[in-house]
Scaffold this active site. Structure first.
Site, mmCIF file in Angstrom:
data_model
loop_
_atom_site.group_PDB
_atom_site.id
_atom_site.type_symbol
_atom_site.label_atom_id
_atom_site.label_comp_id
_atom_site.label_asym_id
_atom_site.label_seq_id
_atom_site.Cartn_x
_atom_site.Cartn_y
_atom_site.Cartn_z
ATOM 1 N N GLU A 45 0.303 -3.361 19.905
ATOM 2 C CA GLU A 45 -0.910 -4.185 19.912
ATOM 3 C C GLU A 45 -2.172 -3.331 19.747
ATOM 4 O O GLU A 45 -3.149 -3.752 19.120
ATOM 5 C CB GLU A 45 -0.980 -4.976 21.215
ATOM 6 C CG GLU A 45 -2.133 -5.970 21.276
ATOM 7 C CD GLU A 45 -2.091 -6.814 22.534
ATOM 8 O OE1 GLU A 45 -3.112 -7.478 22.812
ATOM 9 O OE2 GLU A 45 -1.063 -6.808 23.240
ATOM 10 N N ASP A 66 -8.894 3.712 4.955
ATOM 11 C CA ASP A 66 -9.620 2.483 5.260
ATOM 12 C C ASP A 66 -10.460 2.184 4.033
ATOM 13 O O ASP A 66 -11.051 3.088 3.430
ATOM 14 C CB ASP A 66 -10.504 2.627 6.495
ATOM 15 C CG ASP A 66 -11.096 1.290 6.932
ATOM 16 O OD1 ASP A 66 -10.398 0.263 6.781
ATOM 17 O OD2 ASP A 66 -12.240 1.254 7.415
ATOM 18 N N SER A 67 -10.481 0.936 3.639
ATOM 19 C CA SER A 67 -11.170 0.593 2.402
ATOM 20 C C SER A 67 -11.750 -0.800 2.501
ATOM 21 O O SER A 67 -11.384 -1.588 3.382
ATOM 22 C CB SER A 67 -10.211 0.684 1.208
ATOM 23 O OG SER A 67 -9.094 -0.163 1.397
ATOM 24 N N HIS A 101 -10.275 2.333 -6.366
ATOM 25 C CA HIS A 101 -10.875 3.184 -5.350
ATOM 26 C C HIS A 101 -9.817 3.955 -4.576
ATOM 27 O O HIS A 101 -9.983 5.129 -4.262
ATOM 28 C CB HIS A 101 -11.722 2.334 -4.401
ATOM 29 C CG HIS A 101 -10.982 1.172 -3.793
ATOM 30 N ND1 HIS A 101 -10.249 0.271 -4.551
ATOM 31 C CD2 HIS A 101 -10.841 0.760 -2.506
ATOM 32 C CE1 HIS A 101 -9.715 -0.635 -3.742
ATOM 33 N NE2 HIS A 101 -10.045 -0.353 -2.513
ATOM 34 N N ARG A 102 -8.691 3.277 -4.273
ATOM 35 C CA ARG A 102 -7.620 3.960 -3.528
ATOM 36 C C ARG A 102 -6.986 5.052 -4.380
ATOM 37 O O ARG A 102 -6.668 6.140 -3.889
ATOM 38 C CB ARG A 102 -6.562 2.957 -3.070
ATOM 39 C CG ARG A 102 -5.462 3.604 -2.210
ATOM 40 C CD ARG A 102 -4.554 2.576 -1.566
ATOM 41 N NE ARG A 102 -5.304 1.780 -0.608
ATOM 42 C CZ ARG A 102 -5.579 0.485 -0.762
ATOM 43 N NH1 ARG A 102 -5.162 -0.171 -1.840
ATOM 44 N NH2 ARG A 102 -6.273 -0.174 0.146
ATOM 45 N N GLY A 115 -6.208 -9.674 -1.899
ATOM 46 C CA GLY A 115 -7.563 -9.545 -1.370
ATOM 47 C C GLY A 115 -8.597 -10.161 -2.288
ATOM 48 O O GLY A 115 -8.457 -11.298 -2.755
ATOM 49 N N TYR A 116 -9.641 -9.405 -2.600
ATOM 50 C CA TYR A 116 -10.747 -9.884 -3.427
ATOM 51 C C TYR A 116 -10.509 -9.629 -4.911
ATOM 52 O O TYR A 116 -11.425 -9.845 -5.722
ATOM 53 C CB TYR A 116 -12.052 -9.200 -3.007
ATOM 54 C CG TYR A 116 -12.477 -9.490 -1.590
ATOM 55 C CD1 TYR A 116 -13.346 -10.532 -1.289
ATOM 56 C CD2 TYR A 116 -11.993 -8.715 -0.538
ATOM 57 C CE1 TYR A 116 -13.737 -10.792 0.009
ATOM 58 C CE2 TYR A 116 -12.376 -8.963 0.774
ATOM 59 C CZ TYR A 116 -13.240 -10.002 1.049
ATOM 60 O OH TYR A 116 -13.623 -10.264 2.339
ATOM 61 N N LYS A 135 0.833 -1.201 0.000
ATOM 62 C CA LYS A 135 0.000 0.000 0.000
ATOM 63 C C LYS A 135 0.873 1.260 0.000
ATOM 64 O O LYS A 135 0.565 2.231 -0.696
ATOM 65 C CB LYS A 135 -0.934 -0.003 1.208
ATOM 66 C CG LYS A 135 -1.960 1.108 1.187
ATOM 67 C CD LYS A 135 -2.823 1.105 2.439
ATOM 68 C CE LYS A 135 -3.690 -0.111 2.519
ATOM 69 N NZ LYS A 135 -4.631 -0.033 3.676
#
Length: 217
Positions: free
Chosen positions: A45, A79-80, A194-195, A167-168, A18
């Site tokens: 964490e 966030d996506s 989209h990003r 991912g997808y 990314k």
């Protein structure tokens, strides 16, 4: 461009993929796009709890504010996720954590999510498999906050196709194409994703509140 010491912007992601993508999209701006590792910020964490909200925009802003507190720098965070019409917009903000844990343990996260999505869409006809990827990009320097969004529409294929992406991507066929993002050249995804749309909309904020501020100062 930008002199010998261009101003820094922290990209709030632990993903090398990314970070590389965002750097490519903003390569012509006179700023230094840094990841947390570049600043020596160890992963904590508590970072796993930065996306508790029900919208991409609020989750992105949560991450941006957190990393600004840790770094003191202007921050870009995103966030996506995938929103499928037949699932009422799901998995949405749960895109990464969609499949049950036992399936993730068996197949790994990406394959488990893809298998689970296909199971949930079993019996759904081609005309009802519409979906879109949505990305929210949040920017903050503590004094100012902004959130911009990008969307790419398409449909969910009946089986995974292609070896690229992550991912997808093997299931998502963007509008105007008959191949999945995993089959299409990376340059096509970079130009239409989209990003990409959201990050390019973030340019004005960076130019106004980072580049020009440094120049005026």
């Amino acid at each position: 461009m930008g002199g010998l010491n261009p101003p820094p912007v922290l990209v709030a992601t632990r993903s090398a993929h990314k970070l590389r993508e965002i750097r490519g999209l903003l390569a012509d701006l006179p700023v230094r796009l840094l990841g947390p590792a570049d600043l020596g910020l160890p992963e904590k964490e508590e970072e796993g709890d930065l996306e508790p909200f029900d919208t991409f925009a609020r989750n992105a802003l949560s991450k941006a504010k957190y990393f600004h507190r840790r770094s003191g720098l202007p921050v870009l965070a995103d966030d996506s996720g995938l929103c499928v019409d037949a699932l009422g917009g799901g998995p949405g903000v749960r895109t990464r954590r969609f499949a049950p844990p036992d399936r993730v343990a068996r197949w790994g996260r990406d394959e488990a999510n893809n298998r689970w999505l296909l199971e949930r869409l079993a019996g759904v006809g081609d005309g009802a498999r519409g979906a879109h990827y949505r990305c929210a990009v949040a920017l903050t320097d503590d004094l100012r906050h902004e959130v911009v969004e990008g969307i790419v529409r398409g449909r969910i294929a009946r089986r995974p196709r292609g070896k690229g992406g992550f991912g997808y991507d093997p299931l998502f066929v963007p509008d105007g194409h008959d191949r999945t993002y995993a089959e299409l050249p990376q340059a096509v995804k970079a130009a239409t994703s989209h990003r990409s749309a959201a990050v390019l909309r973030a340019r004005d904020w960076i130019e106004t509140h980072v580049v020009r501020t440094r120049t005026d100062g």
